[in-house]
Structures are given as structure tokens and as C-alpha cells.
Design a protein around this motif. Structure first.
Motif, short mmCIF file in Angstrom:
data_model
loop_
_atom_site.label_atom_id
_atom_site.label_comp_id
_atom_site.label_asym_id
_atom_site.label_seq_id
_atom_site.Cartn_x
_atom_site.Cartn_y
_atom_site.Cartn_z
N HIS A 196 20.11 -10.24 27.40
CA HIS A 196 20.04 -8.93 26.74
C HIS A 196 21.05 -7.97 27.36
O HIS A 196 21.75 -7.24 26.63
N GLN A 197 21.16 -7.99 28.67
CA GLN A 197 22.06 -7.07 29.35
C GLN A 197 23.53 -7.43 29.14
O GLN A 197 24.40 -6.57 29.25
N GLN A 198 23.79 -8.66 28.81
CA GLN A 198 25.17 -9.05 28.50
C GLN A 198 25.67 -8.34 27.24
O GLN A 198 26.88 -8.13 27.08
N HIS A 199 24.74 -7.97 26.36
CA HIS A 199 25.10 -7.29 25.12
C HIS A 199 24.90 -5.77 25.22
O HIS A 199 25.57 -5.01 24.52
N HIS A 200 23.98 -5.32 26.07
CA HIS A 200 23.63 -3.90 26.11
C HIS A 200 23.93 -3.23 27.45
O HIS A 200 23.70 -2.03 27.58
N GLY A 201 24.41 -3.99 28.42
CA GLY A 201 24.66 -3.43 29.73
C GLY A 201 23.39 -3.40 30.57
O GLY A 201 22.28 -3.57 30.06
N LYS A 202 23.55 -3.20 31.86
CA LYS A 202 22.41 -3.16 32.77
C LYS A 202 21.87 -1.75 32.86
O LYS A 202 22.61 -0.82 33.16
N GLN A 203 20.55 -1.61 32.61
CA GLN A 203 19.90 -0.30 32.65
C GLN A 203 18.59 -0.41 33.42
O GLN A 203 18.17 -1.50 33.80
N PHE A 204 17.94 0.73 33.62
CA PHE A 204 16.64 0.75 34.27
C PHE A 204 15.68 -0.14 33.49
O PHE A 204 15.61 -0.08 32.25
N LEU A 205 14.92 -0.98 34.20
CA LEU A 205 14.04 -1.95 33.54
C LEU A 205 12.57 -1.55 33.72
O LEU A 205 12.08 -1.45 34.84
N LEU A 206 11.90 -1.34 32.61
CA LEU A 206 10.47 -1.05 32.62
C LEU A 206 9.72 -2.29 32.17
O LEU A 206 9.97 -2.81 31.08
N MET A 207 8.82 -2.78 33.01
CA MET A 207 8.01 -3.96 32.68
C MET A 207 6.63 -3.48 32.25
O MET A 207 5.84 -3.03 33.07
#
Length: 363
Positions: A196-207
Motif C-alpha cells: 500500500h505504501q509503495q503506491h501512497h507513500g509512508k504515513q502514520f499508521l493507525l491499527m
């Protein structure tokens, strides 16, 4: 009472049956269908551990809740119905069927797989009956809940037990109660995040995990601890610092305190803390459903954006990803060790004598 075993055949070759079980879904996004579904779901004493007398909860449920909630829930379901394609219907059921098909494909001929829902169709009774018809002499019950809770996994155990109370013959049964820290599960989650981050970039992750009342935790339910362990292991696999992710709990129902922090409140608070781009993953859901596709991807997205957020994206559940199917197949293989899928000498001898008995000979 007459104990039934439909269409049982002595001496039939034995297999290991696998029953995949998920929560369930209404038959249609209508008020009538939701009323029936919610009645079944909310009348389960494992789901609602009412502190007062049982009759009082059932009175509240039937006189109040089922006259208010079904309409709102039907509107929410209508928003996601057929979301995965024309005439696909309920996303949860459609994805569960794909999981069922994929799992049967990767397992060898010694296994037979059926799908069941705790509430709704196909029922657990139907699934177990189909396994028996296909020659299952041992059965593995696999609830599609990575983290154990009495509200979910234990409820499935209750339903399976109720079915077998009416059966004459009981198979060898193994029950997979949880897999929250299984390495293949963590690997599958991590890969879905990375892709997912390969397409949208790395962001804050909420689980975000489904919530339960805090009272259940204090009474001994391990769910809260298992959710946090999953979160920690996933963060470690992804190499996240403590300030790059958070665990929260969604789907609050009723007035008493539930596990915190709440997902909606967390998302509303992040922008004022300088976190204006967020990605949300729901590790406790094996298949996308109302709680992910509508509650997270629509409702909670709106909360975040209204509070000043600038970028929000939902990372889909593992669904029928090959890494997920591999995990499930390995779980099944691990729990089937020691189970004999072949016909025993005793079974062959019994079948032979059964056929030779005068009452069983062809006339």
C-alpha cells in the motif's frame, strides 16, 4: 431424543474437514433483513453480557433496539452492497467464499473445506453437515478471528457444541482459538502495508481493532492483550518507531466504557497534533465488511478530514491474498498433525459386518 447422523455410511473413507467460520451478514441491505440478523447477533449472551436479568435484555432488544437500529444499519449496508462488483452482494460473504475456494484449492485431497457464518447463512449446522457428507472423520474449526475473544471465538465454540449435542457420532475436533502472533500472519499484514505504501507513500499508521466493553477485559478476556501484541509485532516487522503508529478500538455500542483509545476520537485528535496524513489498517478483520468499508473508509475518514486531516487511506483486509491463504493453510496443517484421515482396520471390519448383516443385504 433421537440422535441423528444424516446419511452416515459405515466404512466410508475418512477425510479431515475444515470449517471456516466468520461473523455473518444480513441477507439483504433492508430493514427487515437487518432486524432478523441483529436479533440473532445481539441475543447471543457471549456478545452482550448483560449485567441484569436475561429477560430484561431481551425486552430492551426487542422493544427498543430492534425498532431503531435496523433502519440505520440497513442504510449503511446499502452503501457497501455490491461494492466489490455487480451482483457480488455482501462483501463479507463474497470475500469469505473466495477464501473458501482458494483454501480448498491449495489443500490436498485429504481435506474438505466448508464455509459457515455464526449468524446467518450458510449456518454452522449446515457446514458441519456438509463436511460429514463428504466423509470428514475429523474436523478442524477455524474461526476467522486472529485475536481470541469470548464474544467471537467462544461463541463459535458454543454453536459447534450445540450442533453436536444433537448428533450420534462425534468426529475428532480441533479448534483454532487464535493466531494473533503467528509469524505468517504478521508477515502477511506487513506485506499488505508495504504494498500500500509503495503506491501512497509512508504515513502514520493507525491499527484499528473491533472494540469490546472494558468490563470483559477486567473479567479475564485476553482480547485486549492479543490486539496489542499483534500491533507491536507488526510495528516491529515494519520497523516503526513508537510515534509512527498507534493501536485503537472501533465499533462502540451502548453507554458503558469500551476498550480505549477509541478510533474515532483518535482520528479527530491527530491533526491538532501535527499528524495530517494517516493510513488505517484493521488487523482483526480477516475479510472486509461493514466495519472496514463503511465505518473506517467512509465515516472515520470524514471525522479525520473534518478535523483538519489532509490525506487518509484505508489498507484493505487480508481477504483472499495469497499470503493470507498460505497462513490459513499452514494453520490447518499444523493443527491436523496426528489426525488419521484414512479408514482404519476397525472401520473396514465394521463396514464388512454391516453389509453382511441380514437386515442390510440387498433383497
Amino acid at each position: 431424543m433421537e440422535f441423528m447422523n444424516p446419511r452416515y455410511e459405515h466404512g466410508a473413507p475418512g477425510k479431515t474437514g475444515v470449517l471456516l467460520v466468520n461473523l455473518g451478514t444480513p441477507e439483504a441491505p433492508t430493514k427487515t433483513a437487518l432486524k432478523s440478523y441483529l436479533r440473532s447477533f445481539l441475543s447471543d449472551p457471549r456478545v452482550v453480557e448483560f449485567k441484569g436479568p436475561r429477560w430484561l435484555w431481551l425486552l430492551i432488544l426487542n422493544a427498543v433496539i430492534l425498532n431503531i437500529r435496523p433502519k440505520k444499519s440497513a442504510e449503511a449496508y446499502a452503501g457497501i452492497w455490491d461494492e466489490l462488483g455487480e451482483n457480488t452482494g455482501s462483501p463479507l460473504l463474497h470475500i469469505s467464499q473466495l477464501q473458501h475456494q482458494a483454501l480448498q484449492h491449495v489443500l490436498d485431497d485429504g481435506y474438505v473445506v466448508e464455509l459457515a457464518m455464526r449468524y446467518g447463512e450458510p449456518s454452522i449446522d449446515t457446514g458441519l453437515d456438509r463436511l460429514q457428507q463428504q466423509g470428514a472423520r475429523s474436523v478442524i474449526i477455524l474461526p476467522l478471528y486472529p485475536q481470541y475473544s469470548a464474544t467471537t471465538s467462544a461463541s463459535i465454540f458454543d454453536a459447534v457444541s450445540k450442533v453436536y449435542q444433537q448428533r450420534r457420532w462425534l468426529p475428532d475436533i480441533r479448534f483454532i482459538s487464535h493466531y494473533h502472533d503467528h509469524d505468517l500472519y504478521i508477515v502477511a499484514l506487513a506485506k499488505s502495508v508495504v504494498e500500500h505504501q509503495q503506491h501512497h507513500g509512508k504515513q502514520f499508521l493507525l491499527m484499528s481493532f473491533h472494540g469490546i466493553p472494558q468490563r470483559y477485559l477486567h473479567n479475564g478476556d485476553p482480547y485486549h492483550c492479543e490486539c496489542h501484541k499483534t500491533g507491536r509485532l507488526l510495528a516491529e516487522r515494519l520497523g516503526l518507531r513508537d510515534d509512527e503508529y498507534r493501536v485503537s478500538f472501533q465499533s462502540i455500542f451502548g453507554r458503558e466504557p469500551w476498550l480505549q483509545p477509541y478510533t474515532d476520537a483518535t482520528l479527530k485528535s491527530l491533526p491538532e497534533k501535527g499528524i495530517k496524513a494517516v493510513q488505517v489498517i484493521c488487523p482483526g478483520f480477516a475479510a472486509d465488511c461493514l466495519e472496514t468499508l463503511e465505518e473506517i473508509a467512509v465515516e472515520n475518514r470524514d471525522y479525520f478530514m473534518a478535523a483538519g486531516g489532509e490525506s487518509f487511506s484505508y489498507i484493505p483486509a487480508l481477504n483472499d491474498r495469497k499470503e493470507h491463504i498460505h497462513l490459513l493453510s499452514e494453520l490447518i496443517k499444523q493443527h491436523s498433525r496426528g489426525l488419521d484421515k484414512t479408514e482404519t482396520g476397525f472401520q473396514k471390519d465394521t463396514a464388512k459386518r454391516h453389509k453382511q448383516h441380514p437386515f442390510n443385504r440387498d433383497n
